[in-house]
Design a protein around this motif. Structure first.
Motif, mmCIF file in Angstrom:
data_model
loop_
_atom_site.group_PDB
_atom_site.id
_atom_site.type_symbol
_atom_site.label_atom_id
_atom_site.label_comp_id
_atom_site.label_asym_id
_atom_site.label_seq_id
_atom_site.Cartn_x
_atom_site.Cartn_y
_atom_site.Cartn_z
ATOM 1 N N ALA A 62 -1.046 -17.681 -12.621
ATOM 2 C CA ALA A 62 -1.742 -18.744 -13.270
ATOM 3 C C ALA A 62 -0.794 -19.054 -14.617
ATOM 4 O O ALA A 62 -0.439 -20.298 -14.820
ATOM 5 N N GLU A 63 -0.313 -18.163 -15.221
ATOM 6 C CA GLU A 63 0.427 -18.219 -16.431
ATOM 7 C C GLU A 63 1.936 -18.827 -16.256
ATOM 8 O O GLU A 63 2.356 -19.614 -16.773
ATOM 9 N N THR A 64 2.130 -18.378 -14.935
ATOM 10 C CA THR A 64 3.580 -18.993 -14.376
ATOM 11 C C THR A 64 3.408 -20.246 -14.120
ATOM 12 O O THR A 64 4.444 -21.220 -14.475
ATOM 13 N N TRP A 65 2.539 -20.530 -13.254
ATOM 14 C CA TRP A 65 2.151 -22.086 -13.131
ATOM 15 C C TRP A 65 2.168 -23.024 -14.559
ATOM 16 O O TRP A 65 2.441 -24.178 -14.447
ATOM 17 N N VAL A 66 1.371 -22.763 -15.551
ATOM 18 C CA VAL A 66 1.386 -23.316 -16.547
ATOM 19 C C VAL A 66 2.674 -23.447 -17.169
ATOM 20 O O VAL A 66 2.936 -24.607 -17.738
ATOM 21 N N GLN A 67 3.391 -22.423 -17.217
ATOM 22 C CA GLN A 67 4.790 -22.760 -17.862
ATOM 23 C C GLN A 67 5.822 -23.787 -16.999
ATOM 24 O O GLN A 67 6.398 -24.495 -17.383
ATOM 25 N N VAL A 68 5.503 -23.614 -15.785
ATOM 26 C CA VAL A 68 5.994 -24.579 -14.761
ATOM 27 C C VAL A 68 5.782 -26.034 -15.158
ATOM 28 O O VAL A 68 6.500 -26.762 -15.213
#
Length: 184
Positions: free
Chosen positions: A49-55
């Motif tokens: 989820a954190e990765t997708w927020v950054q993406v």
């Protein structure tokens, strides 16, 4: 992998198309979760989820092909996992043994879902038994679909070291499957 459709989906997603972004997400999120399950067990959902927020934050400025997209995504995920490990080392958590069973979260226990995911879970469990570098290289090469050079840049290793880790990891997996009686 999306291949021919990638450039169109990326451009549409960068323009704000939710269906296009969903297509990108559906293509790579299962591989991302498998990768995170090995390098940060128990935190894969949160890290994804954190990765997708950054993406999402950096999507409009991203430039590159599908290989660069995957490398960027997995690099972001790896950095989130490293950040989590640093955070946990500075602020260790203690289990809450006094929590009543009735207060613990519950999930559906479906035999059909379990059977569906059994082979994937078994494969991930075997990969998890490898040394971290070997597991990470195999997941990035096989699950994420990255080439040797991309994996080498992501892990800050030489391409030769990546090839050796992949070879040793695959050889160890063959030994593990033979030892457990798994046939491939």
């Amino acid at each position: 992998m999306i291949n021919e459709e990638f450039a169109r989906l990326l451009a549409a997603a960068q323009g704000g198309s939710e269906p296009a972004f969903s297509g990108l997400w559906r293509d790579v999120n299962p591989a991302l979760l498998r990768y995170l399950r090995v390098i940060a067990p128990g935190s894969e959902e949160d890290l994804a989820a954190e990765t997708w927020v950054q993406v999402v934050r950096g999507l409009r400025s991203f430039r590159g092909d599908e290989q660069a997209w995957r490398a960027w995504l997995f690099t972001t995920a790896r950095r989130r996992a490293i950040d989590l490990a640093r955070h946990r080392s500075r602020r260790p958590e203690a289990p809450l043994d006094d929590v009543a069973v009735a207060q613990l979260p519950r999930t559906e226990d479906s035999a059909e879902v379990a059977m569906e995911h059994l082979s994937t879970a078994a494969a991930i469990a075997l990969v998890s038994e490898l040394p971290r570098l070997q597991a990470e290289v195999i997941l990035l090469r096989v699950v994420a679909g990255l080439d040797t050079e991309s994996v080498a840049r992501l892990l800050t290793k030489s391409p030769g070291a990546v090839r050796v880790a992949a070879h040793r990891g695959l050889r160890r997996l063959a030994q593990l499957t033979a030892d457990t009686g798994v046939t491939l």
